[in-house]
Design a protein around this motif. Sequence first.
Motif, PDB file in Angstrom:
ATOM      1  N   THR A  35       0.858  -1.258   0.194  1.00 45.80           N
ATOM      2  CA  THR A  35      -0.020  -0.125  -0.064  1.00 45.80           C
ATOM      3  C   THR A  35       0.820   1.266   0.120  1.00 45.80           C
ATOM      4  O   THR A  35       0.376   2.386   0.052  1.00 45.80           O
ATOM      5  CB  THR A  35      -1.057  -0.205   1.089  1.00 45.80           C
ATOM      6  OG1 THR A  35      -0.279  -0.189   2.403  1.00 45.80           O
ATOM      7  CG2 THR A  35      -2.135  -1.129   1.003  1.00 45.80           C
ATOM      8  N   THR A 115      -1.593  -4.864   3.114  1.00 44.31           N
ATOM      9  CA  THR A 115      -2.716  -5.737   3.341  1.00 44.31           C
ATOM     10  C   THR A 115      -2.631  -6.935   2.810  1.00 44.31           C
ATOM     11  O   THR A 115      -2.020  -7.206   2.034  1.00 44.31           O
ATOM     12  CB  THR A 115      -4.203  -5.071   2.876  1.00 44.31           C
ATOM     13  OG1 THR A 115      -4.062  -5.104   1.537  1.00 44.31           O
ATOM     14  CG2 THR A 115      -4.445  -3.747   3.293  1.00 44.31           C
ATOM     15  N   THR A 117      -4.033 -11.503   3.687  1.00 46.31           N
ATOM     16  CA  THR A 117      -4.614 -12.692   4.218  1.00 46.31           C
ATOM     17  C   THR A 117      -3.471 -13.763   4.791  1.00 46.31           C
ATOM     18  O   THR A 117      -2.735 -14.081   3.898  1.00 46.31           O
ATOM     19  CB  THR A 117      -5.704 -13.348   3.393  1.00 46.31           C
ATOM     20  OG1 THR A 117      -6.616 -12.245   2.939  1.00 46.31           O
ATOM     21  CG2 THR A 117      -6.318 -14.322   4.125  1.00 46.31           C
ATOM     22  N   ASN A 128      -7.229 -11.452   8.248  1.00 45.42           N
ATOM     23  CA  ASN A 128      -6.820 -10.364   7.173  1.00 45.42           C
ATOM     24  C   ASN A 128      -6.225  -9.539   8.367  1.00 45.42           C
ATOM     25  O   ASN A 128      -6.252  -9.082   9.147  1.00 45.42           O
ATOM     26  CB  ASN A 128      -8.065  -9.521   6.819  1.00 45.42           C
ATOM     27  CG  ASN A 128      -8.654 -10.368   5.669  1.00 45.42           C
ATOM     28  OD1 ASN A 128      -8.376 -10.925   4.626  1.00 45.42           O
ATOM     29  ND2 ASN A 128     -10.206 -10.359   5.853  1.00 45.42           N
ATOM     30  N   VAL A 130      -3.708  -5.720   8.220  1.00 50.42           N
ATOM     31  CA  VAL A 130      -3.431  -4.377   7.760  1.00 50.42           C
ATOM     32  C   VAL A 130      -2.007  -3.884   8.510  1.00 50.42           C
ATOM     33  O   VAL A 130      -2.039  -3.723   9.665  1.00 50.42           O
ATOM     34  CB  VAL A 130      -4.540  -3.549   7.754  1.00 50.42           C
ATOM     35  CG1 VAL A 130      -4.372  -2.161   7.178  1.00 50.42           C
ATOM     36  CG2 VAL A 130      -5.769  -4.052   6.985  1.00 50.42           C
ATOM     37  N   TYR A 131      -1.140  -3.592   7.641  1.00 54.38           N
ATOM     38  CA  TYR A 131       0.086  -2.785   8.266  1.00 54.38           C
ATOM     39  C   TYR A 131       0.192  -1.530   7.626  1.00 54.38           C
ATOM     40  O   TYR A 131       0.454  -1.155   6.418  1.00 54.38           O
ATOM     41  CB  TYR A 131       1.231  -3.760   7.916  1.00 54.38           C
ATOM     42  CG  TYR A 131       2.584  -3.252   8.325  1.00 54.38           C
ATOM     43  CD1 TYR A 131       2.828  -2.642   9.670  1.00 54.38           C
ATOM     44  CD2 TYR A 131       3.553  -2.904   7.346  1.00 54.38           C
ATOM     45  CE1 TYR A 131       4.352  -2.152   9.738  1.00 54.38           C
ATOM     46  CE2 TYR A 131       4.781  -2.475   7.432  1.00 54.38           C
ATOM     47  CZ  TYR A 131       5.213  -1.984   8.975  1.00 54.38           C
ATOM     48  OH  TYR A 131       6.463  -1.488   9.277  1.00 54.38           O
ATOM     49  N   GLU A 132       0.014  -0.473   8.494  1.00 55.64           N
ATOM     50  CA  GLU A 132      -0.101   0.825   7.989  1.00 55.64           C
ATOM     51  C   GLU A 132       0.506   1.920   8.860  1.00 55.64           C
ATOM     52  O   GLU A 132       0.671   1.829  10.082  1.00 55.64           O
ATOM     53  CB  GLU A 132      -1.558   1.280   8.019  1.00 55.64           C
ATOM     54  CG  GLU A 132      -2.392   1.103   9.010  1.00 55.64           C
ATOM     55  CD  GLU A 132      -4.078   1.516   8.769  1.00 55.64           C
ATOM     56  OE1 GLU A 132      -4.223   1.800   7.874  1.00 55.64           O
ATOM     57  OE2 GLU A 132      -4.629   0.877   9.728  1.00 55.64           O
TER      58      GLU A 132
END
Length: 134
Positions: A35, A115, A117, A128, A130-132
Motif C-alpha cells: 500500500t 494488506t 490474508t 486479514n 493491515v500494516y499501515e
Amino acid sequence: MQFATILYTLSMLLVCAFSAPLERRQETVSNVKCTSKTPLDFHTSNVALLQICGGIAGSIQKCQGLPTSTTGQSGNVRFTITPVVEGDQINISKGRWEQGIKAAFAVCGQNIPFTATFTGGAVKGDVNVVYEAV
C-alpha cells in the motif's frame, strides 16, 4: 556393552528418520497488496508487531482472550487483524504471526505497508492483516 551401543545407534537412526525437517515452516499469505513504497520505522514496527492481542511479547505464545479483532500500535505504526469469517475469534500464535509478517515483507519489502490474508490464525479460518502508518 556392544549390544547396548548397537541398540542405541539403531534407536537414534529410527528417531532421526521420523523427526521433523530442519527447515522452518513458511506461512501462507495471500491477497498481498503493498500500500506504499515508503518503509515504516523498523523499531516502531517491531514494537507494534508485539502489541497485537494486548501484547504477545515475552513468554506469551498465543493471542489471549479470543478477540474478534485486535490492533498493535506504536507511535505512527499500526497492525490490525480481523478474521476473514465475520464474528470469528482470533487465536493466532506468535510463530504464525511472525512468519506471516516475514512472508508479506518478502513480497512488499521490509517494513513496507501492506494488506494481506494469513492462513489460519482464527478459530474458523484465516485472518486479514493491515500494516499501515497512522
